[in-house]
Enzyme design. Sequence first.
Site, PDB file in Angstrom:
ATOM      1  N   HIS A  87       1.227   7.373  15.304  1.00  0.00           N
ATOM      2  CA  HIS A  87       2.330   8.300  15.538  1.00  0.00           C
ATOM      3  C   HIS A  87       2.633   8.324  17.031  1.00  0.00           C
ATOM      4  O   HIS A  87       1.725   8.461  17.856  1.00  0.00           O
ATOM      5  CB  HIS A  87       1.950   9.732  15.128  1.00  0.00           C
ATOM      6  CG  HIS A  87       1.780   9.931  13.672  1.00  0.00           C
ATOM      7  ND1 HIS A  87       2.772  10.454  12.879  1.00  0.00           N
ATOM      8  CD2 HIS A  87       0.719   9.689  12.851  1.00  0.00           C
ATOM      9  CE1 HIS A  87       2.342  10.529  11.630  1.00  0.00           C
ATOM     10  NE2 HIS A  87       1.091  10.068  11.588  1.00  0.00           N
ATOM     11  N   ASP A 114       9.915   8.813  11.834  1.00  0.00           N
ATOM     12  CA  ASP A 114       9.218   9.601  10.826  1.00  0.00           C
ATOM     13  C   ASP A 114      10.235  10.447  10.064  1.00  0.00           C
ATOM     14  O   ASP A 114      11.121  11.051  10.676  1.00  0.00           O
ATOM     15  CB  ASP A 114       8.173  10.485  11.516  1.00  0.00           C
ATOM     16  CG  ASP A 114       7.177  11.090  10.555  1.00  0.00           C
ATOM     17  OD1 ASP A 114       7.598  11.837   9.649  1.00  0.00           O
ATOM     18  OD2 ASP A 114       5.974  10.821  10.701  1.00  0.00           O
ATOM     19  N   ASN A 139      -4.850   8.957  12.890  1.00  0.00           N
ATOM     20  CA  ASN A 139      -5.855   9.596  12.043  1.00  0.00           C
ATOM     21  C   ASN A 139      -6.547   8.559  11.163  1.00  0.00           C
ATOM     22  O   ASN A 139      -5.899   7.645  10.658  1.00  0.00           O
ATOM     23  CB  ASN A 139      -5.196  10.649  11.149  1.00  0.00           C
ATOM     24  CG  ASN A 139      -4.440  11.684  11.942  1.00  0.00           C
ATOM     25  OD1 ASN A 139      -4.907  12.172  12.954  1.00  0.00           O
ATOM     26  ND2 ASN A 139      -3.250  12.016  11.495  1.00  0.00           N
ATOM     27  N   HIS A 182      -1.581   3.441  11.009  1.00  0.00           N
ATOM     28  CA  HIS A 182      -0.308   3.693  11.668  1.00  0.00           C
ATOM     29  C   HIS A 182      -0.551   4.603  12.867  1.00  0.00           C
ATOM     30  O   HIS A 182      -1.481   5.398  12.882  1.00  0.00           O
ATOM     31  CB  HIS A 182       0.736   4.287  10.721  1.00  0.00           C
ATOM     32  CG  HIS A 182       0.312   5.533  10.024  1.00  0.00           C
ATOM     33  ND1 HIS A 182      -0.614   5.563   8.990  1.00  0.00           N
ATOM     34  CD2 HIS A 182       0.692   6.827  10.210  1.00  0.00           C
ATOM     35  CE1 HIS A 182      -0.776   6.803   8.577  1.00  0.00           C
ATOM     36  NE2 HIS A 182       0.008   7.581   9.306  1.00  0.00           N
ATOM     37  N   GLN A 214      -5.630  11.793   7.667  1.00  0.00           N
ATOM     38  CA  GLN A 214      -4.886  10.608   7.234  1.00  0.00           C
ATOM     39  C   GLN A 214      -4.400  10.808   5.804  1.00  0.00           C
ATOM     40  O   GLN A 214      -5.189  11.112   4.915  1.00  0.00           O
ATOM     41  CB  GLN A 214      -5.762   9.351   7.324  1.00  0.00           C
ATOM     42  CG  GLN A 214      -5.023   8.084   6.999  1.00  0.00           C
ATOM     43  CD  GLN A 214      -5.884   6.835   7.142  1.00  0.00           C
ATOM     44  OE1 GLN A 214      -7.111   6.903   7.227  1.00  0.00           O
ATOM     45  NE2 GLN A 214      -5.236   5.688   7.168  1.00  0.00           N
TER      46      GLN A 214
END
Length: 136
Positions: A103, A32, A88, A101, A95
């Site tokens: 995390h 990230d 999310n 995706h 989101q």
Amino acid sequence: MKNDDCIFCKIANGEIPSRTIYEDQLFRVILDLNPATKGHALILPKDHSASLYELPEETAAAVLVLAKKLAVILREKLGCDGLNLVQNNGEAAGQTVSHFHLHMIPRYTDDGQKISWIPGKPAQEELDEVRKKLTE
């Protein structure tokens, strides 16, 4: 299938450079750019699904198998003390990119991060009502 307007599709399929830590036929895993902690990574499916609601079941199953594999690597290589998996769906849930995706946030004792919510105190009748709606 890829969405040509989706930035995560472009990253997942190698059109935009990323700090990739893992890649296979289904997924690309990147660090990230704004990490919560050291090693914060995103699992990006190469095929586009806006959220969990649209994600094919096979991909949903495969993402958790991959997350388990990466969790072991994060613990071994970075020495994290724990791990949060955060996913999310929808703007109301936080989101910000409409591409499923996951995390992976390594946690370290006293890292200062908080992933929490305020626990509700529903009446037993409310819990019974919700259960009934979900099981009818």
